[in-house]
Scaffold this active site. Structure first.
Site, PDB file in Angstrom:
ATOM      1  N   LYS A  15      16.358  27.762 -47.257  1.00 25.04           N
ATOM      2  CA  LYS A  15      17.797  27.966 -47.474  1.00 25.04           C
ATOM      3  C   LYS A  15      18.629  27.220 -46.427  1.00 25.04           C
ATOM      4  O   LYS A  15      19.598  26.555 -46.762  1.00 25.04           O
ATOM      5  CB  LYS A  15      18.161  29.459 -47.422  1.00 25.04           C
ATOM      6  CG  LYS A  15      17.589  30.283 -48.547  1.00 25.04           C
ATOM      7  CD  LYS A  15      18.166  31.695 -48.555  1.00 25.04           C
ATOM      8  CE  LYS A  15      17.906  32.479 -47.277  1.00 25.04           C
ATOM      9  NZ  LYS A  15      16.483  32.757 -47.022  1.00 25.04           N
ATOM     10  N   ARG A  90      22.379  40.431 -48.471  1.00 24.20           N
ATOM     11  CA  ARG A  90      20.957  40.759 -48.410  1.00 24.20           C
ATOM     12  C   ARG A  90      20.649  42.107 -49.025  1.00 24.20           C
ATOM     13  O   ARG A  90      19.479  42.465 -49.148  1.00 24.20           O
ATOM     14  CB  ARG A  90      20.525  40.805 -46.949  1.00 24.20           C
ATOM     15  CG  ARG A  90      19.730  39.589 -46.477  1.00 24.20           C
ATOM     16  CD  ARG A  90      19.449  39.809 -45.014  1.00 24.20           C
ATOM     17  NE  ARG A  90      18.345  39.070 -44.484  1.00 24.20           N
ATOM     18  CZ  ARG A  90      18.459  37.880 -43.890  1.00 24.20           C
ATOM     19  NH1 ARG A  90      19.612  37.262 -43.861  1.00 24.20           N
ATOM     20  NH2 ARG A  90      17.396  37.320 -43.347  1.00 24.20           N
ATOM     21  N   ARG A 129       6.934  27.592 -38.261  1.00 24.23           N
ATOM     22  CA  ARG A 129       8.243  27.519 -37.618  1.00 24.23           C
ATOM     23  C   ARG A 129       8.199  28.244 -36.264  1.00 24.23           C
ATOM     24  O   ARG A 129       8.863  27.835 -35.311  1.00 24.23           O
ATOM     25  CB  ARG A 129       9.302  28.150 -38.523  1.00 24.23           C
ATOM     26  CG  ARG A 129      10.700  28.007 -37.983  1.00 24.23           C
ATOM     27  CD  ARG A 129      11.735  28.399 -39.007  1.00 24.23           C
ATOM     28  NE  ARG A 129      11.904  29.830 -39.107  1.00 24.23           N
ATOM     29  CZ  ARG A 129      12.688  30.437 -39.982  1.00 24.23           C
ATOM     30  NH1 ARG A 129      13.360  29.743 -40.866  1.00 24.23           N
ATOM     31  NH2 ARG A 129      12.795  31.743 -40.011  1.00 24.23           N
ATOM     32  N   ARG A 135      11.174  31.261 -32.465  1.00 26.98           N
ATOM     33  CA  ARG A 135      12.036  32.393 -32.797  1.00 26.98           C
ATOM     34  C   ARG A 135      11.313  33.694 -32.521  1.00 26.98           C
ATOM     35  O   ARG A 135      10.154  33.851 -32.863  1.00 26.98           O
ATOM     36  CB  ARG A 135      12.439  32.317 -34.279  1.00 26.98           C
ATOM     37  CG  ARG A 135      13.720  31.558 -34.500  1.00 26.98           C
ATOM     38  CD  ARG A 135      14.053  31.424 -35.957  1.00 26.98           C
ATOM     39  NE  ARG A 135      14.264  32.703 -36.634  1.00 26.98           N
ATOM     40  CZ  ARG A 135      14.966  32.820 -37.757  1.00 26.98           C
ATOM     41  NH1 ARG A 135      15.525  31.766 -38.303  1.00 26.98           N
ATOM     42  NH2 ARG A 135      15.104  33.988 -38.339  1.00 26.98           N
ATOM     43  N   ARG A 146      10.050  41.332 -42.408  1.00 28.74           N
ATOM     44  CA  ARG A 146      11.180  40.606 -42.992  1.00 28.74           C
ATOM     45  C   ARG A 146      10.936  40.280 -44.465  1.00 28.74           C
ATOM     46  O   ARG A 146      11.842  40.414 -45.291  1.00 28.74           O
ATOM     47  CB  ARG A 146      11.435  39.326 -42.182  1.00 28.74           C
ATOM     48  CG  ARG A 146      12.001  39.642 -40.783  1.00 28.74           C
ATOM     49  CD  ARG A 146      11.831  38.489 -39.825  1.00 28.74           C
ATOM     50  NE  ARG A 146      12.566  37.313 -40.258  1.00 28.74           N
ATOM     51  CZ  ARG A 146      12.165  36.058 -40.052  1.00 28.74           C
ATOM     52  NH1 ARG A 146      11.019  35.819 -39.439  1.00 28.74           N
ATOM     53  NH2 ARG A 146      12.891  35.074 -40.457  1.00 28.74           N
TER      54      ARG A 146
HETATM   55  P1  AMP Z   1      17.987  34.885 -40.957  1.00 32.83           P
HETATM   56  O1  AMP Z   1      18.165  33.785 -39.978  1.00 32.83           O
HETATM   57  O2  AMP Z   1      18.898  34.762 -42.161  1.00 32.83           O
HETATM   58  O3  AMP Z   1      16.564  35.098 -41.361  1.00 32.83           O
HETATM   59  O4  AMP Z   1      18.486  36.216 -40.221  1.00 32.83           O
HETATM   60  C1  AMP Z   1      17.863  36.646 -39.034  1.00 32.83           C
HETATM   61  C2  AMP Z   1      18.055  38.149 -38.868  1.00 32.83           C
HETATM   62  O5  AMP Z   1      19.454  38.455 -38.777  1.00 32.83           O
HETATM   63  C3  AMP Z   1      17.548  39.012 -39.998  1.00 32.83           C
HETATM   64  O6  AMP Z   1      16.167  39.280 -39.895  1.00 32.83           O
HETATM   65  C4  AMP Z   1      18.395  40.279 -39.804  1.00 32.83           C
HETATM   66  O7  AMP Z   1      17.931  41.034 -38.712  1.00 32.83           O
HETATM   67  C5  AMP Z   1      19.734  39.698 -39.404  1.00 32.83           C
HETATM   68  N1  AMP Z   1      20.614  39.415 -40.570  1.00 32.83           N
HETATM   69  C6  AMP Z   1      21.089  38.204 -40.962  1.00 32.83           C
HETATM   70  N2  AMP Z   1      21.856  38.310 -42.046  1.00 32.83           N
HETATM   71  C7  AMP Z   1      21.867  39.626 -42.373  1.00 32.83           C
HETATM   72  C8  AMP Z   1      22.476  40.380 -43.404  1.00 32.83           C
HETATM   73  N3  AMP Z   1      23.231  39.800 -44.363  1.00 32.83           N
HETATM   74  N4  AMP Z   1      22.262  41.732 -43.418  1.00 32.83           N
HETATM   75  C9  AMP Z   1      21.523  42.332 -42.476  1.00 32.83           C
HETATM   76  N5  AMP Z   1      20.915  41.675 -41.479  1.00 32.83           N
HETATM   77  C10 AMP Z   1      21.085  40.333 -41.417  1.00 32.83           C
END
Ligand code: AMP
Length: 192
Positions: A15, A90, A129, A135, A146
């Site tokens: 994404k 989400r 990654r 990360r 996740r």
């Molecule tokens: P991502 O980089 O999109 O995988 O987001 C990293 C982390 O940020 C996720 O594992 C969640 O802990 C938090 N996060 C990001 N976007 C959201 C969202 N829309 N709702 C809840 N938690 C989020």
């Protein structure tokens, strides 16, 4: 009205990569809630301190907080040209809040792309990654959490957006350029 693009798909489906290509090609900002939260953590803000343990565990930040964050972000000037959303919504309450916000500002989603990738390929990509980016949430246990949350909380949104009629599924287990070529071919996208 601009292009209002939403990217759905599990972690590791690409994404972020596709969103950056869309941003560059169409001149619309890439809005990635995960990046916004990581920036807050790095900057050591109050928000950052609150969410750091949640991200480290791979859990979801509360809908309330995320909805507030995205409303503020969509209200900024640069989003007037359109936007490409990555990582939000989400959960179903987030999707409903987004629908409502976009209705209020008269900006319906132009297209919703679902990047489709089998879970085992997601795990493989996220594990790679982890080595590259370091990360904190790319450890095997947190990756499992996740992806499980994606399946339970986020995947149902695919049906939600299918019902609104502008969902485009794309097989993401292919090179970046091929996936992006399909993004560019989506009729809903080009029609704007
Ligand atoms: P991502 O980089 O999109 O995988 O987001 C990293 C982390 O940020 C996720 O594992 C969640 O802990 C938090 N996060 C990001 N976007 C959201 C969202 N829309 N709702 C809840 N938690 C989020």
């Amino acid at each position: 009205m601009g292009r209002n693009v939403l990217l759905l798909g599990p972690q590791g489906a690409g994404k972020g990569t596709q969103a950056k290509r869309i941003e560059a090609e169409y001149g619309i900002p890439h809005i990635a809630t995960g990046d916004m939260l990581r920036e807050a953590i790095t900057a050591g803000t109050e928000l950052g301190r609150r969410v750091a343990p949640i991200l480290a565990a791979g859990e979801l930040v509360s809908d309330e907080l995320m909805i507030e964050l995205i409303r503020e972000r969509l209200g900024r000037d640069d989003a007037e040209a359109g936007f490409v959303l990555d990582g939000f919504p989400r959960t179903m309450p987030q999707a409903e809040a987004l629908d409502e916000t976009l209705r209020e500002i008269g900006r319906p989603l132009t297209v919703v792309f679902e990047l489709q990738l089998p879970e085992e390929v997601c795990t493989e990509r996220l594990t790679k990654r982890a080595a590259l980016e370091g990360r904190v949430d790319d450890t095997p246990e947190v990756i499992r959490t996740r992806l499980a949350l994606y399946r339970q909380e986020t995947e149902p949104l695919v049906e939600h957006y299918r019902a609104t009629g502008n969902l485009v599924g794309i097989h993401a287990d292919r090179p970046v350029d091929e996936v992006f070529a399909e993004v560019q071919e989506a009729p809903e996208h080009l029609a704007v």
